[in-house]
Design an enzyme around this catalytic site. Structure first.
Site, PDB file in Angstrom:
ATOM      1  N   ARG A  55       0.793  -1.217   0.000  1.00 16.92           N
ATOM      2  CA  ARG A  55       0.000   0.000   0.000  1.00 16.92           C
ATOM      3  C   ARG A  55       0.834   1.280   0.000  1.00 16.92           C
ATOM      4  O   ARG A  55       0.577   2.194  -0.784  1.00 16.92           O
ATOM      5  CB  ARG A  55      -0.930   0.048   1.225  1.00 16.92           C
ATOM      6  CG  ARG A  55      -2.193  -0.737   1.070  1.00 16.92           C
ATOM      7  CD  ARG A  55      -2.590  -1.334   2.383  1.00 16.92           C
ATOM      8  NE  ARG A  55      -1.613  -2.353   2.710  1.00 16.92           N
ATOM      9  CZ  ARG A  55      -1.681  -3.619   2.264  1.00 16.92           C
ATOM     10  NH1 ARG A  55      -2.683  -3.996   1.539  1.00 16.92           N
ATOM     11  NH2 ARG A  55      -0.729  -4.492   2.556  1.00 16.92           N
ATOM     12  N   LYS A  84      26.748  -4.123  -0.819  1.00 14.68           N
ATOM     13  CA  LYS A  84      28.220  -3.988  -0.813  1.00 14.68           C
ATOM     14  C   LYS A  84      28.688  -3.254   0.432  1.00 14.68           C
ATOM     15  O   LYS A  84      29.877  -3.002   0.598  1.00 14.68           O
ATOM     16  CB  LYS A  84      28.678  -3.209  -2.052  1.00 14.68           C
ATOM     17  CG  LYS A  84      28.265  -3.822  -3.369  1.00 14.68           C
ATOM     18  CD  LYS A  84      28.666  -2.884  -4.520  1.00 14.68           C
ATOM     19  CE  LYS A  84      27.876  -3.196  -5.772  1.00 14.68           C
ATOM     20  NZ  LYS A  84      27.988  -2.119  -6.771  1.00 14.68           N
ATOM     21  N   ARG A 105      11.253   3.689   3.735  1.00 13.38           N
ATOM     22  CA  ARG A 105      10.814   2.675   4.711  1.00 13.38           C
ATOM     23  C   ARG A 105      12.049   1.880   5.113  1.00 13.38           C
ATOM     24  O   ARG A 105      12.824   1.430   4.261  1.00 13.38           O
ATOM     25  CB  ARG A 105       9.767   1.732   4.138  1.00 13.38           C
ATOM     26  CG  ARG A 105       9.503   0.566   5.093  1.00 13.38           C
ATOM     27  CD  ARG A 105       8.301  -0.238   4.720  1.00 13.38           C
ATOM     28  NE  ARG A 105       7.078   0.504   4.978  1.00 13.38           N
ATOM     29  CZ  ARG A 105       5.856  -0.023   4.892  1.00 13.38           C
ATOM     30  NH1 ARG A 105       5.703  -1.295   4.551  1.00 13.38           N
ATOM     31  NH2 ARG A 105       4.779   0.693   5.152  1.00 13.38           N
ATOM     32  N   HIS A 133       4.630   5.625  11.681  1.00 10.30           N
ATOM     33  CA  HIS A 133       4.199   5.551  10.275  1.00 10.30           C
ATOM     34  C   HIS A 133       3.260   6.741  10.082  1.00 10.30           C
ATOM     35  O   HIS A 133       2.038   6.596   9.985  1.00 10.30           O
ATOM     36  CB  HIS A 133       3.475   4.220  10.056  1.00 10.30           C
ATOM     37  CG  HIS A 133       3.291   3.829   8.624  1.00 10.30           C
ATOM     38  ND1 HIS A 133       3.463   4.683   7.560  1.00 10.30           N
ATOM     39  CD2 HIS A 133       2.927   2.629   8.076  1.00 10.30           C
ATOM     40  CE1 HIS A 133       3.215   4.038   6.429  1.00 10.30           C
ATOM     41  NE2 HIS A 133       2.896   2.790   6.718  1.00 10.30           N
TER      42      HIS A 133
HETATM   43  N1   CP Z   1      -0.330  -0.082   5.793  1.00 11.88           N
HETATM   44  C1   CP Z   1       0.869  -0.358   5.256  1.00 11.88           C
HETATM   45  O1   CP Z   1       1.896   0.234   5.619  1.00 11.88           O
HETATM   46  O2   CP Z   1       0.864  -1.333   4.291  1.00 11.88           O
HETATM   47  P1   CP Z   1       2.122  -1.795   3.470  1.00 11.88           P
HETATM   48  O3   CP Z   1       3.085  -2.447   4.448  1.00 11.88           O
HETATM   49  O4   CP Z   1       1.615  -2.748   2.435  1.00 11.88           O
HETATM   50  O5   CP Z   1       2.773  -0.575   2.876  1.00 11.88           O
END
Ligand code: CP
Length: 306
Positions: A55, A84, A105, A133
């Site tokens: 997502r 590396k 991420r 998040h």
């Molecule tokens: N909600 C969410 O972060 O989904 P994904 O891990 O698929 O990005």
């Protein structure tokens, strides 16, 4: 907007969050493909995903493409010079050179904050380990606000892995700041970290419970999370709690008629498929709402809208 990077939900004031929602409302027809925009034409989004995602990565890509921009990046660090031994700082310096805004991420808590210190281009945290998040929180709040009205009037039950689940960490801070009542439901070993619990108990009405059946009776929003298998140091500990909570129609029939069920997804077993077509389910709409919210954020951090 006075911020450049998006690292924590606490980087936003409540007024700024509401401003993001206003812009996201304007973005909705573009996100649905009913209108077009070229507001980010010529701009490049760099997506650096050190952990799997469906997502977050795809909705950022959709948002950037819908706004006329383009995207480069990776979804697997195994195909990059990180194998590396290249450091995060150098990887960020390269992404900064090749793009105008970076979405990161990473499995390590604090990675996004560190990256923001090395980048003159905006860095957006797409999840840092068990940390935060924030863009998920914005789309969660946007969903609650659109579906239920005032966030502060809601009783939100957060259930599942409250220890490792980064979505519930940033969401709990924000719900509390808006004045929502919060009930935390988890097994004892997966309770909300103490630092966050202290903040919640000082700022809002908060309860803790192990019983989902009791908690659901008075809930307006049931926010379900997956047990974060990948964050357990010992797989045996995961097996002790796996499958502990399951949301099905029998459970939801104990609650208010207008209760809604949310989930950041992916789900594993914690929501029965029979809920998907019920009037309670909002998790797929919630996932779609990631597109207009991320369009709003990209426009804001690129200075196209203020
Ligand atoms: N909600 C969410 O972060 O989904 P994904 O891990 O698929 O990005």
């Amino acid at each position: 907007m006075p911020f450049k990077h998006v690292v924590s939900i606490n980087d936003f004031s409540n007024e700024e969050i509401l401003r993001v929602f206003e812009i996201a409302e304007e973005m909705l027809p573009i996100a649905e493909g009913k209108k077009t925009s070229n507001s980010l034409s010529g701009k490049i989004l760099g997506t650096l995903f050190f952990e799997p995602s469906t997502r977050t990565r795809l909705s950022f890509e959709s948002a950037m493409n819908r706004l006329g921009g383009s995207v480069l990046g990776f979804s697997d660090p195994g195909g990059t010079s990180i194998v590396k031994g290249e450091t995060l700082a150098d990887t960020i310096r390269m992404a900064e050179a090749y793009s105008d805004v970076i979405v990161l991420r990473h499995p390590r808590e604090g990675a996004a904050r560190l990256a923001s210190e090395f980048s003159r281009k905006p860095v957006i945290n797409a999840g840092d380990g068990a940390g935060q998040h924030p863009t998920q929180t914005l789309l969660d709040l946007f969903t609650i606000s659109r579906e239920k009205g005032d966030i502060g009037d809601q009783h939100v039950v957060l259930v599942g892995d409250l220890k490792y689940g980064r979505t519930v960490h940033s969401l709990a801070y924000a719900l509390s700041r808006f004045g929502a009542e919060i009930t935390l439901v988890s097994p004892p070993q997966l309770q909300m970290p103490e630092e966050i619990y202290s903040f919640l108990s000082e700022s809002s009405e908060v309860h803790q419970s192990e019983s989902l059946e009791k908690a659901v009776e008075d809930a307006d929003v049931l926010y379900v999370t997956r047990i974060q298998k990948e964050r357990f140091p010992d797989p045996a500990e995961y097996l002790q709690v796996a499958g502990m909570y399951r949301v099905d129609l029998d459970l939801l029939n104990l609650g208010k008629d207008d209760i809604i069920v949310m989930h950041p997804l992916p789900r594993v077993e914690e929501i029965a498929p029979e809920v998907d077509l019920s009037p309670y389910a909002r998790y797929f709409q919630q996932a779609f709402n990631g597109v207009p919210i991320r369009m709003a954020l990209l426009n804001l951090v690129m200075g196209v809208i203020d």
